[in-house]
Enzyme design. Structure first.
Site, PDB file in Angstrom:
ATOM      1  N   LYS A   1       0.849  -1.194   0.000  1.00 21.59           N
ATOM      2  CA  LYS A   1       0.000   0.000   0.000  1.00 21.59           C
ATOM      3  C   LYS A   1       0.880   1.237   0.000  1.00 21.59           C
ATOM      4  O   LYS A   1       2.039   1.215   0.439  1.00 21.59           O
ATOM      5  CB  LYS A   1      -0.950   0.006   1.205  1.00 21.59           C
ATOM      6  CG  LYS A   1      -0.283   0.128   2.587  1.00 21.59           C
ATOM      7  CD  LYS A   1       0.031   1.554   3.015  1.00 21.59           C
ATOM      8  CE  LYS A   1       0.798   1.577   4.335  1.00 21.59           C
ATOM      9  NZ  LYS A   1       1.384   2.886   4.653  1.00 21.59           N
TER      10      LYS A   1
ATOM     11  N   ASP B   1      -2.544  -1.604  10.251  1.00 21.28           N
ATOM     12  CA  ASP B   1      -2.672  -1.633   8.789  1.00 21.28           C
ATOM     13  C   ASP B   1      -3.284  -2.933   8.278  1.00 21.28           C
ATOM     14  O   ASP B   1      -3.644  -3.025   7.098  1.00 21.28           O
ATOM     15  CB  ASP B   1      -1.303  -1.461   8.117  1.00 21.28           C
ATOM     16  CG  ASP B   1      -0.848  -0.011   8.081  1.00 21.28           C
ATOM     17  OD1 ASP B   1      -1.705   0.886   8.213  1.00 21.28           O
ATOM     18  OD2 ASP B   1       0.363   0.223   7.913  1.00 21.28           O
TER      19      ASP B   1
END
Length: 287
Positions: free
Chosen positions: A8, A133
């Site tokens: 990401k 996350d």
């Protein structure tokens, strides 16, 4: 079973305040890119065994993938074990959620392999116990993350573009960067403007709003990170910013030829440079 574990990047990263529980309140817009580890999963009689092609990856209980498998075993009463092999392509300690996305891949893959029948929402809830996350990485796609990072509001995929990722050799300590943040000196990102630009598929609007409040502190600790960002801008990036707490910096480019120019400009003095595309789409319920 083979599960893809994409990295990401943070289009924006804002730290609002330090919370009473010791964590920091964040607000950030994140999206997945097509730089991915591959996680190979195989059932075994008992126990968790991890191997990797990267000699620097910890293979013990400190590995988030190990923690993900252990959590599923405990929470779901699984009477089996797992062999996990991680083929690393995402640079380690880079601000790209490499460990978190491997953990998310293990959650999704073992859910299928062991036929546990958990939904992505249930897997994301489990993932929050491993790292902030991990829930985003369970879903993938594009989202605004709030709270510790586990409160997600999903967005449409950003417009297609090329992404050049550049990671210097020296890592940075996320803990140290959080400790040095100066809230009274921060310039906060235009998070709502970024959300609107993503929804409107406005690449110019996205590039002009790339921002990360951690950059000044990371630049102080590792001046090379600032130098890389400056070079990407000089070589013609449409927009550039540091991802996460760093040290990876990425650039967005409309054209492949411009992305290649940036790549070639950095490759002469850096080992870790990649050209990838944005993914931006969420994972399906099945692998």
């Amino acid at each position: 079973m083979i599960v893809k574990a994409p990295a990401k990047i943070n289009l924006t990263l804002d730290v609002i305040r330090k919370r009473s529980d010791g964590y920091h309140e964040v607000e950030m817009v994140m999206t997945t890119v097509d730089l991915a580890d591959r996680v190979y999963l195989e059932e075994r009689e008992h126990g968790i065994h991890i191997e990797s092609d990267n000699g620097f990856l910890p293979l013990d209980r400190s590995n988030l993938a190990w923690q993900a498998a252990s959590l599923l075993i405990k929470r779901c009463g699984v009477k089996k074990g797992a062999d996990i092999y991680i083929e690393k392509r995402i640079p380690m300690s880079a601000g790209l959620a490499g460990g978190s996305t491997d953990a998310a891949a293990v959650l999704r893959g073992l859910n299928e392999l062991w036929q546990l029948g958990l939904t992505l929402d249930e897997l994301a809830e489990l993932g929050a116990a491993i790292g902030s996350d991990v829930p985003f990485c369970v879903y993938g796609g594009t989202a605004v993350a709030r709270g510790r990072g586990e409160e997600l509001e999903f967005l449409p995929a950003p417009p297609a573009c090329w992404v050049v990722l550049a990671k210097p050799k020296n890592g940075v300590s996320t803990k140290e960067i959080y400790k040095r943040l100066r809230f009274n000196q921060m310039t906060h990102p235009d998070t709502q403007g970024m959300i609107d630009a993503v929804k409107a598929a406005d690449l110019d609007g996205i590039c002009s709003r790339l921002a990360n409040v951690m950059e000044p502190v990371t630049f102080e600790l590792e001046p090379e990170v600032r130098m890389i960002k400056d070079r990407l801008a000089q070589y013609g990036a449409d927009g550039t910013v540091m991802s996460g707490s760093g040290p990876t910096v990425f650039a967005l480019c409309r054209s492949e030829s411009r992305a290649e120019r940036l790549y070639n400009g950095l490759k002469g003095f850096m080992d870790e440079v990649h050209i990838v595309r944005m993914l931006g789409e969420r994972s399906s319920e099945h692998i």
